[in-house]
Scaffold this active site. Sequence first.
Site, PDB file in Angstrom:
ATOM      1  N   GLU A 193      11.510  71.865  71.406  1.00  0.00           N
ATOM      2  CA  GLU A 193      10.960  70.516  71.626  1.00  0.00           C
ATOM      3  C   GLU A 193      10.110  70.385  72.873  1.00  0.00           C
ATOM      4  OE1 GLU A 193      14.182  71.268  71.687  1.00  0.00           O
ATOM      5  OE2 GLU A 193      15.077  70.519  73.536  1.00  0.00           O
ATOM      6  N   TYR A 247      15.874  74.300  68.783  1.00  0.00           N
ATOM      7  CA  TYR A 247      15.900  72.941  69.353  1.00  0.00           C
ATOM      8  C   TYR A 247      17.149  72.837  70.218  1.00  0.00           C
ATOM      9  CZ  TYR A 247      12.474  71.197  65.896  1.00  0.00           C
ATOM     10  OH  TYR A 247      11.355  70.985  65.141  1.00  0.00           O
ATOM     11  N   ARG A 280      18.866  73.792  57.091  1.00  0.00           N
ATOM     12  CA  ARG A 280      17.665  74.579  57.394  1.00  0.00           C
ATOM     13  C   ARG A 280      18.074  75.953  57.940  1.00  0.00           C
ATOM     14  NH1 ARG A 280      14.656  70.344  61.180  1.00  0.00           N
ATOM     15  NH2 ARG A 280      16.825  69.928  61.689  1.00  0.00           N
ATOM     16  N   ASP A 339      15.719  57.736  66.249  1.00  0.00           N
ATOM     17  CA  ASP A 339      16.231  58.747  67.189  1.00  0.00           C
ATOM     18  C   ASP A 339      15.873  58.419  68.636  1.00  0.00           C
ATOM     19  OD1 ASP A 339      13.535  59.238  66.744  1.00  0.00           O
ATOM     20  OD2 ASP A 339      13.728  61.410  66.797  1.00  0.00           O
ATOM     21  N   LYS A 354      19.177  74.099  65.055  1.00  0.00           N
ATOM     22  CA  LYS A 354      19.824  73.113  65.923  1.00  0.00           C
ATOM     23  C   LYS A 354      20.433  73.793  67.146  1.00  0.00           C
ATOM     24  CE  LYS A 354      20.006  69.292  64.904  1.00  0.00           C
ATOM     25  NZ  LYS A 354      18.971  68.240  65.062  1.00  0.00           N
ATOM     26  N   HIS A 400      17.310  69.797  72.838  1.00  0.00           N
ATOM     27  CA  HIS A 400      17.401  68.393  73.277  1.00  0.00           C
ATOM     28  C   HIS A 400      18.442  68.255  74.391  1.00  0.00           C
ATOM     29  CE1 HIS A 400      14.623  66.952  70.257  1.00  0.00           C
ATOM     30  NE2 HIS A 400      15.238  67.703  69.368  1.00  0.00           N
TER      31      HIS A 400
HETATM   32  N1  NAD Z   1      14.281  59.900  61.947  1.00  0.00           N
HETATM   33  C1  NAD Z   1      13.830  61.133  61.878  1.00  0.00           C
HETATM   34  O1  NAD Z   1      14.346  61.969  61.144  1.00  0.00           O
HETATM   35  C2  NAD Z   1      12.635  61.535  62.687  1.00  0.00           C
HETATM   36  C3  NAD Z   1      11.950  62.736  62.399  1.00  0.00           C
HETATM   37  C4  NAD Z   1      10.811  63.030  63.142  1.00  0.00           C
HETATM   38  C5  NAD Z   1      10.367  62.155  64.151  1.00  0.00           C
HETATM   39  N2  NAD Z   1      11.091  61.016  64.418  1.00  0.00           N
HETATM   40  C6  NAD Z   1      10.686  60.038  65.440  1.00  0.00           C
HETATM   41  O2  NAD Z   1       9.593  59.248  64.997  1.00  0.00           O
HETATM   42  C7  NAD Z   1       8.974  58.655  66.139  1.00  0.00           C
HETATM   43  C8  NAD Z   1       7.461  58.790  66.040  1.00  0.00           C
HETATM   44  O3  NAD Z   1       7.119  60.168  66.197  1.00  0.00           O
HETATM   45  P1  NAD Z   1       5.604  60.670  66.189  1.00  0.00           P
HETATM   46  O4  NAD Z   1       5.674  62.155  66.131  1.00  0.00           O
HETATM   47  O5  NAD Z   1       4.813  59.954  65.155  1.00  0.00           O
HETATM   48  O6  NAD Z   1       5.109  60.208  67.648  1.00  0.00           O
HETATM   49  P2  NAD Z   1       3.595  60.125  68.131  1.00  0.00           P
HETATM   50  O7  NAD Z   1       3.636  60.228  69.610  1.00  0.00           O
HETATM   51  O8  NAD Z   1       2.728  61.060  67.358  1.00  0.00           O
HETATM   52  O9  NAD Z   1       3.147  58.633  67.716  1.00  0.00           O
HETATM   53  C9  NAD Z   1       3.667  57.469  68.278  1.00  0.00           C
HETATM   54  C10 NAD Z   1       2.603  56.377  68.212  1.00  0.00           C
HETATM   55  O10 NAD Z   1       3.234  55.152  68.620  1.00  0.00           O
HETATM   56  C11 NAD Z   1       2.218  54.398  69.255  1.00  0.00           C
HETATM   57  N3  NAD Z   1       2.797  53.277  69.991  1.00  0.00           N
HETATM   58  C12 NAD Z   1       3.433  53.257  71.184  1.00  0.00           C
HETATM   59  N4  NAD Z   1       3.814  51.995  71.483  1.00  0.00           N
HETATM   60  C13 NAD Z   1       3.405  51.209  70.456  1.00  0.00           C
HETATM   61  C14 NAD Z   1       3.498  49.820  70.174  1.00  0.00           C
HETATM   62  N5  NAD Z   1       4.068  48.968  71.023  1.00  0.00           N
HETATM   63  N6  NAD Z   1       2.977  49.364  69.001  1.00  0.00           N
HETATM   64  C15 NAD Z   1       2.405  50.219  68.127  1.00  0.00           C
HETATM   65  N7  NAD Z   1       2.272  51.534  68.357  1.00  0.00           N
HETATM   66  C16 NAD Z   1       2.772  52.024  69.505  1.00  0.00           C
HETATM   67  C17 NAD Z   1       1.506  55.446  70.115  1.00  0.00           C
HETATM   68  O11 NAD Z   1       0.228  54.978  70.559  1.00  0.00           O
HETATM   69  C18 NAD Z   1       1.414  56.620  69.146  1.00  0.00           C
HETATM   70  O12 NAD Z   1       0.200  56.609  68.412  1.00  0.00           O
HETATM   71  C19 NAD Z   1       9.604  59.367  67.342  1.00  0.00           C
HETATM   72  O13 NAD Z   1      10.608  58.549  67.889  1.00  0.00           O
HETATM   73  C20 NAD Z   1      10.198  60.612  66.747  1.00  0.00           C
HETATM   74  O14 NAD Z   1      11.248  61.138  67.515  1.00  0.00           O
HETATM   75  C21 NAD Z   1      12.211  60.713  63.713  1.00  0.00           C
END
Ligand code: NAD
Length: 371
Positions: A118, A94, A15, A270, A75, A96
């Site tokens: 972030e 970012y 990126r 993550d 990054k 972190h």
């Molecule tokens: N792997 C990757 O490349 C990548 C990229 C972007 C985001 N992420 C990760 O994805 C994850 C989700 O991000 P997001 O932006 O959607 O977060 P978000 O805060 O928008 O949504 C999280 C949801 O999880 C729900 N939740 C919490 N505990 C729960 C449970 N026990 N059962 C069911 N639902 C529950 C919350 O109520 C909320 O609606 C984060 O960990 C984020 O860091 C990873």
Amino acid sequence: MIIGIPKEIKDNENRVALTPAGVKELKKRGHDIYVQASAGEGSGFTDEMYIKAGAKTLPAIQDVYGIAEMIMKVKEPIESEYGLIKKNQLLFTYFHFASSEQLTLAMIDSGSVCLAYETVEKADGSLPLLIPMSEVAGRMAIQQGAKYLEKPLKGRGVLLGGVPGVTPAKVLILGGGVVGTQAAKMAAGLGADVTILDLNLSRLRYLADIMPANVNTLMSNEYNIRELIPHAHLIVGAVLIHGAKAPHLITRDMLKEMKSGTVLVDVAVDQGGCIETCKPTTHQNPIYIIDDVIHYCVANMPGAVPYTSTLALTNATLPYALQLADKDWVRACKENRELALGLNVIQGEVVYEAVADAFDIKFTPMEKFLE
Ligand SMILES: NC(=O)c1ccc[n+]([C@@H]2O[C@H](COP(=O)([O-])OP(=O)(O)OC[C@H]3O[C@@H](n4cnc5c(N)ncnc54)[C@H](O)[C@@H]3O)[C@@H](O)[C@H]2O)c1
């Protein structure tokens, strides 16, 4: 202001922090933009495109750090960049910080001003510079899941949408936030039979209102999860508890209840993952198999689609970058609380409490610098 865009040098990062469209906007307001040669290549932007938009290119990363008052990156700086950062230079990227003491100490030593994407935060608690990457990852989760459900890739051999006369695949989405919502939209669009689980009843109500008829909502609890997993073909992990490790909603013993060839995509990897058997993987080796269940746990999913991710990220960062460039960081942060919350380290002092707490470093309220 003089703005520098270095080429990202972190492994596999394609990126770039500013597009030619962003250069044009900054240039129109009288700012000077220096882009390191080939910085945009991985995202499909040539040096010529940047020059045409009004930027100048510089051959080496040292030149960019050397000339710029504000550095925009994607990054966090890596070790070889630490020595290039100048005292009082503004870094907008970012970071972190809480995950790296080495980086935190290096930025304290540099005397720079670190404004972290972030932690820029809106009044409703949402994080506008994290949302675009969650949107990308949520949509990608279904694309990857559909791919690994194919038989030659060891999946169950099921087409997500089915065909007339054949039922569609069942997709289970754990967490209905940004990632979960985007995943549900993609899966529903392909014709799958989708269920979103969340703990937040208002969120479930909202999703039930806006989602198409092939998406059901369900309260998240162990009982419901155990009922659904024997029938699921694709399970997406998308939970987040702010600032905490993800809870294990799918435990090791549950894998035995799943069909052979089920695909698990744990986007929450993550934050430790919401599937107990999840461990981070890379785009080079994205999957592994346990008990005939495919695990896809790539920690930087947006990195695979840098063109889309760069545009999504810069759509969100540019309005803030314009404020920083027009007003300088002190006035921009004084006038916009969202931006002020992005301040993590200022001229040798940690001004974000969670970062100070993480490493037992003295915390200085940012207000001291905004008077
Ligand atoms: N792997 C990757 O490349 C990548 C990229 C972007 C985001 N992420 C990760 O994805 C994850 C989700 O991000 P997001 O932006 O959607 O977060 P978000 O805060 O928008 O949504 C999280 C949801 O999880 C729900 N939740 C919490 N505990 C729960 C449970 N026990 N059962 C069911 N639902 C529950 C919350 O109520 C909320 O609606 C984060 O960990 C984020 O860091 C990873």
